[in-house]
Design a protein around this motif. Structure first.
Motif, mmCIF file in Angstrom:
data_model
loop_
_atom_site.group_PDB
_atom_site.id
_atom_site.type_symbol
_atom_site.label_atom_id
_atom_site.label_comp_id
_atom_site.label_asym_id
_atom_site.label_seq_id
_atom_site.Cartn_x
_atom_site.Cartn_y
_atom_site.Cartn_z
ATOM 1 N N PHE A 2 -9.450 2.061 -6.484
ATOM 2 C CA PHE A 2 -9.077 3.411 -6.323
ATOM 3 C C PHE A 2 -10.144 4.197 -7.203
ATOM 4 C CE2 PHE A 2 -7.133 3.008 -10.394
ATOM 5 C CZ PHE A 2 -6.230 2.071 -10.477
ATOM 6 N N ARG A 49 -2.632 -8.288 -8.645
ATOM 7 C CA ARG A 49 -1.938 -9.341 -9.223
ATOM 8 C C ARG A 49 -1.971 -10.498 -9.807
ATOM 9 N NH1 ARG A 49 1.223 -10.881 -3.475
ATOM 10 N NH2 ARG A 49 -0.403 -12.287 -2.564
ATOM 11 N N TYR A 63 -2.156 -10.702 1.807
ATOM 12 C CA TYR A 63 -3.085 -11.721 0.996
ATOM 13 C C TYR A 63 -2.825 -13.042 1.268
ATOM 14 C CZ TYR A 63 -3.554 -7.026 -0.816
ATOM 15 O OH TYR A 63 -3.263 -5.630 -0.952
ATOM 16 N N ILE A 123 2.436 -7.195 -11.230
ATOM 17 C CA ILE A 123 1.396 -6.684 -10.704
ATOM 18 C C ILE A 123 0.906 -5.319 -11.913
ATOM 19 C CG2 ILE A 123 0.848 -4.586 -8.866
ATOM 20 C CD1 ILE A 123 2.900 -5.666 -7.086
ATOM 21 N N GLN A 124 -0.533 -5.378 -11.985
ATOM 22 C CA GLN A 124 -0.994 -4.570 -13.072
ATOM 23 C C GLN A 124 -2.131 -3.658 -12.358
ATOM 24 O OE1 GLN A 124 -0.056 -4.185 -16.215
ATOM 25 N NE2 GLN A 124 1.454 -5.534 -16.060
ATOM 26 N N ASP A 125 -2.197 -2.655 -13.183
ATOM 27 C CA ASP A 125 -3.681 -1.647 -12.929
ATOM 28 C C ASP A 125 -4.499 -1.806 -14.009
ATOM 29 O OD1 ASP A 125 -2.181 -0.806 -10.646
ATOM 30 O OD2 ASP A 125 -2.269 1.590 -10.975
ATOM 31 N N LYS A 153 8.731 -5.408 -9.283
ATOM 32 C CA LYS A 153 7.526 -5.095 -9.219
ATOM 33 C C LYS A 153 7.056 -4.997 -7.801
ATOM 34 C CE LYS A 153 5.737 -5.435 -13.519
ATOM 35 N NZ LYS A 153 4.746 -4.436 -14.104
ATOM 36 N N ARG A 204 -6.017 -1.989 -8.444
ATOM 37 C CA ARG A 204 -4.740 -2.688 -8.760
ATOM 38 C C ARG A 204 -4.549 -4.269 -8.328
ATOM 39 N NH1 ARG A 204 0.374 0.878 -6.885
ATOM 40 N NH2 ARG A 204 -0.466 1.590 -9.021
ATOM 41 N N ALA A 228 -2.074 5.724 -9.808
ATOM 42 C CA ALA A 228 -3.258 4.967 -9.764
ATOM 43 C C ALA A 228 -3.759 4.841 -11.214
ATOM 44 C CB ALA A 228 -4.523 5.570 -8.908
ATOM 45 N N GLY A 229 -4.076 3.481 -11.625
ATOM 46 C CA GLY A 229 -4.315 3.322 -13.004
ATOM 47 C C GLY A 229 -3.304 3.077 -14.019
ATOM 48 N N LYS A 230 -1.906 3.343 -13.800
ATOM 49 C CA LYS A 230 -0.690 3.141 -14.278
ATOM 50 C C LYS A 230 -0.134 2.125 -14.025
ATOM 51 C CE LYS A 230 -2.214 6.144 -17.402
ATOM 52 N NZ LYS A 230 -2.835 5.806 -18.721
ATOM 53 N N GLY A 231 0.414 2.210 -12.697
ATOM 54 C CA GLY A 231 1.407 1.195 -12.114
ATOM 55 C C GLY A 231 2.302 1.733 -11.220
ATOM 56 N N ILE A 246 -6.004 7.849 -4.623
ATOM 57 C CA ILE A 246 -5.373 7.034 -3.394
ATOM 58 C C ILE A 246 -5.902 5.890 -3.511
ATOM 59 C CG2 ILE A 246 -5.516 7.373 -1.011
ATOM 60 C CD1 ILE A 246 -5.879 10.321 -1.138
ATOM 61 N N LEU A 247 -4.818 4.845 -3.182
ATOM 62 C CA LEU A 247 -5.308 3.102 -3.216
ATOM 63 C C LEU A 247 -5.883 3.038 -1.813
ATOM 64 C CD1 LEU A 247 -3.346 3.466 -5.939
ATOM 65 C CD2 LEU A 247 -2.780 1.281 -5.109
ATOM 66 N N PHE A 250 -6.166 -3.449 -4.571
ATOM 67 C CA PHE A 250 -6.445 -2.143 -3.978
ATOM 68 C C PHE A 250 -7.521 -1.917 -5.054
ATOM 69 C CE2 PHE A 250 -2.002 -2.463 -2.728
ATOM 70 C CZ PHE A 250 -1.892 -2.608 -1.323
ATOM 71 N N GLU A 304 -7.469 -0.275 0.496
ATOM 72 C CA GLU A 304 -7.709 -1.926 0.744
ATOM 73 C C GLU A 304 -9.083 -2.329 0.165
ATOM 74 O OE1 GLU A 304 -5.319 -3.950 2.405
ATOM 75 O OE2 GLU A 304 -4.277 -2.559 3.919
ATOM 76 N N ILE A 345 -1.802 14.102 -7.289
ATOM 77 C CA ILE A 345 -1.738 13.150 -6.176
ATOM 78 C C ILE A 345 -1.236 11.839 -6.852
ATOM 79 C CG2 ILE A 345 -2.959 11.982 -4.335
ATOM 80 C CD1 ILE A 345 -3.085 14.975 -3.776
ATOM 81 N N PRO A 349 -0.092 8.055 0.238
ATOM 82 C CA PRO A 349 -0.491 9.145 -0.813
ATOM 83 C C PRO A 349 0.562 10.368 -0.590
ATOM 84 C CG PRO A 349 -2.082 8.786 0.783
ATOM 85 C CD PRO A 349 -1.025 7.738 1.174
ATOM 86 N N LEU A 360 0.936 -1.311 -0.047
ATOM 87 C CA LEU A 360 -0.088 -0.076 -0.100
ATOM 88 C C LEU A 360 0.977 1.277 -0.041
ATOM 89 C CD1 LEU A 360 -2.802 1.153 0.308
ATOM 90 C CD2 LEU A 360 -2.626 1.222 2.576
ATOM 91 N N PRO A 361 0.629 2.192 -1.051
ATOM 92 C CA PRO A 361 1.646 3.339 -1.290
ATOM 93 C C PRO A 361 1.164 4.263 -0.200
ATOM 94 C CG PRO A 361 0.697 2.759 -3.418
ATOM 95 C CD PRO A 361 -0.010 1.809 -2.371
#
Lengths: 281, 360
Positions: free
Chosen positions: B82, B284, B133, B271-273, A246, B282, A53-56, B93-94, B80, B96, A94, A9, A6-7
């Motif tokens: 978002f 895996r 997980y 890991i991919q979004d 990763k 997000r 978020a949405g890219k990786g 913001i990611l 996650f 859980e 963000i 923010p 979990l990153p």
């Protein structure tokens, strides 16, 4: 159980275009939650996963120094999906940061020793962190002579040019800036590849002298014989490696060299360690 | 005596008999306190999936096509979520994701797959980092093993630290004794499972133990394939890495990744979004060292660019790097799936012998 994926923010506070090709930008981030900043306790040489978020996510060396409080800096080369997206982001946007990750340069071991920093191209980021860290008034007395050999293709491709100019003026650090070539008649520093300048300017190697090397594979390949010639001990040659990553925490399985994961057991290895690992990097 | 040894001693005493009619009734009762999973035949193959109430695990099988690893570690898993909607305070913001970690029981897992989880645990549950997980899912599970009276033709478990009646990693061991089952309770989790099932006909423990021992010996004798791993630890990594046989081992490989997909001890992931409109996750996904992109740098450089390098990585990881990193033997339980399903007949048993016997 804390979730290591979990990153935290963060908000982009400042963006600086570093190089004439505009391919390298430095981003200054501040944490949205002050508590997270407390938890992000790092050493010079570590890296973090930058998360959009949405890219990786991408693993990037931390360019700010632990002695600089209240923010983090990363210099990002525009290469793939995530870095290209980040290059198009704006101040105020963000995103997330996960870390700090990996090991760091052996600051405790290098106490009381000479330190020679050798960097090339855009791999100067954690070296910038290291220089700022060592030059901090609290830390400078811990080290003997400090040399920095840093090269780029052209003057306009050097990172952190304002800081380089300031360090040039100091008498407690020996700067050896170089470029592969330039047509600038006012260029007052070195011209030549990093291995050549290392040969000319680096102090002789001995048990009391450590070299930290970070740069493209070709630079490392040709610098190593120079250090051997100068008498550097393999235990005292410290390298920072790159790998596709990763998870960043030694779990997802891709960044291994032999049994070591570059993300968790590295990215910093001594040449002695690397000599006992498969040549697969 | 260690705590573990003591526990094993206590529970080894307890074996119960279950008539095959009572089996179904017990499973039905278990549905009230457990989510039940078991092998189910889909098309030609058995695989694990959740059982609906009243559905029985199909125990008429050699082994499942895929290993049981997805019971803890699904092929694709959300990590996650978002929102990208900038009108919302928490955009970008990611967060859980709520997951169901209520008790579940996996019924009919073979001893090889159960032991594999213990090998994989070394990777996901480390002193420095805990993969939440994997750990939560593993800990929520009661493992009801199913002893192999008839091992698979490619099994080499008995020389890979495992065996057809191996109990490590299991909470209970179910043995098919023909007209009835014998159920051996191995842990407190197993005891709780038994209580919830309501099976109570305690077997004459001496006779039952003897019966299990006889079946076990007969099963072990059917496993004729053997590997030797005794010398792997003392080999020099760099010498094995440079060994001349890798080109030949990898020659026929088409890098299809089947071996890593069916393997119970392969754990690598990507890991991919993914986004749909303004919401995203997000996640895996299982990944494989057989694919060139697995290690491809942004710069275009690839440390494992050739298939030989990738094949070498797979075997060196399982039979040397793992051995050295954890001091707990090889990262293989001898299930034989990779041998059965490899389209070009690459055989880990032969590679293991090449490595074990290699002299630089």
């Amino acid at each position: 159980m804390q979730n290591p994926y979990l990153p935290y923010p963060v908000r982009i506070e400042e963006i600086i275009t570093e190089t004439e090709d505009k391919n390298l930008k430095t981003f200054k981030f501040v944490f949205l939650n002050p508590d997270d900043q407390e938890k992000f306790n790092y050493n010079a040489g570590q890296f973090a996963e930058l998360s959009v978020a949405g890219k990786g996510e991408i693993p990037i060396g931390i360019a700010s120094s632990p002695t600089e409080k209240g923010f983090l800096r990363f210099t990002i080369n525009k290469v793939g999906l995530v870095t290209s997206y980040i290059h198009a982001m704006k101040v105020g946007d963000i995103m997330g940061i996960r870390g700090p990750l990996g090991n760091w340069y052996p600051w405790e071991v290098m106490k009381g020793k000479n330190v020679v920093i050798i960097g090339g191209g855009f791999a100067f980021t954690t070296l910038r962190s290291s220089i700022i860290y060592m030059l901090d008034p609290d830390n400078r007395p811990k080290f003997k002579d400090i040399h920095v050999i840093y090269g780029a293709r052209t003057p306009g491709m050097l990172l952190y040019r304002d800081e380089l100019a300031q360090w040039e003026k100091r008498d407690d650090i020996n700067m050896h800036i170089t470029v592969d070539g330039t047509d600038d008649p006012d260029w007052k520093y070195n011209i030549g590849f990093v291995p050549t300048i290392t040969d000319q300017k680096a102090p002789p190697g001995n048990e009391e002298t450590y070299a930290i090397i970070c740069g493209p594979p070709i630079m490392i390949k040709f610098t190593q014989p120079v250090l051997d010639k100068l008498g550097y001990v393999h235990d005292n040659i410290i390298m920072s490696l790159e790998m596709r990553m990763k998870c960043g925490i030694g779990i997802c399985g891709r960044c291994n060299i032999g049994k070591e994961y570059v993300c968790k057991d590295g990215p910093v290895f001594t040449l002695t360690q690397l000599n006992n690992m498969p040549k697969e990097y | 005596m260690s705590g573990l040894g003591f526990k094993v001693k206590v529970y080894m005493m307890k074996i119960i008999t279950i008539n095959k009619e009572d089996w179904a009734k017990g499973l039905e009762r278990l549905c009230d306190s457990f989510r039940l999973f078991g092998p189910v035949k889909q098309d030609e193959f058995h695989n694990f999936r959740q059982l609906v109430k009243g559905e029985l695990p199909d125990l008429n099988l050699l082994n499942t096509r895929l290993s049981a690893k997805s019971m803890v570690y699904p092929q694709s898993e959300k990590m996650f979520e978002f929102t990208l909607d900038e009108n919302r305070d928490d955009h970008h913001i990611l967060k859980e994701i709520h997951k169901d970690y209520s008790p579940k029981a996996v019924i009919g897992i073979r001893p090889c797959d159960a032991r594999a989880f213990l090998l994989v645990k070394e990777n996901f549950d480390t002193p420095e980092y805990k993969d939440p997980y994997w750990i939560k899912s593993y800990e929520a599970t009661t493992w009801v093993g199913y002893a192999c009276n008839t091992p698979c033709s490619t099994c080499f478990g008995t020389t890979a630290g495992c065996g057809p009646f191996h109990e490590q990693g299991l909470d209970l061991l179910l043995v098919d004794a023909g007209d009835y089952y014998l159920l051996k309770i191995l842990t407190q989790k197993g005891e709780n499972f038994l209580t919830a099932a309501g099976w109570s006909s305690k077997a004459d423990s001496d006779a039952a133990r003897h019966e299990i021992e006889t079946l076990k010996r007969a099963a072990e004798e059917k496993i004729t394939a053997r590997i030797s791993t005794d010398k792997l630890k003392d080999k020099k990594t760099t010498e094995l890495f440079e060994a001349p046989f890798w080109e030949e081992v990898a020659f026929a490989c088409i890098n299809c990744g089947t071996c890593t997909y069916v393997c119970p001890t392969c754990w690598c992931f990507d890991i991919q979004d993914e986004t749909i409109g303004l919401s995203g996750i997000r996640m895996r996904n299982w990944d494989s060292c057989m694919y060139p992109i697995f290690t491809l740098h942004g710069s275009g450089h690839n440390p494992r660019n050739t298939k030989m390098q990738r094949v070498r990585q797979r075997f060196m990881h399982k039979l040397k790097y793992y051995v050295d990193k954890y001091g707990d033997g090889i990262q293989c339980v001898g299930c034989g799936r990779c041998i059965r399903h490899c389209p070009v007949n690459i055989d880990i048993r032969k590679v293991c012998d090449l490595m074990n016997n290699f002299e630089a």
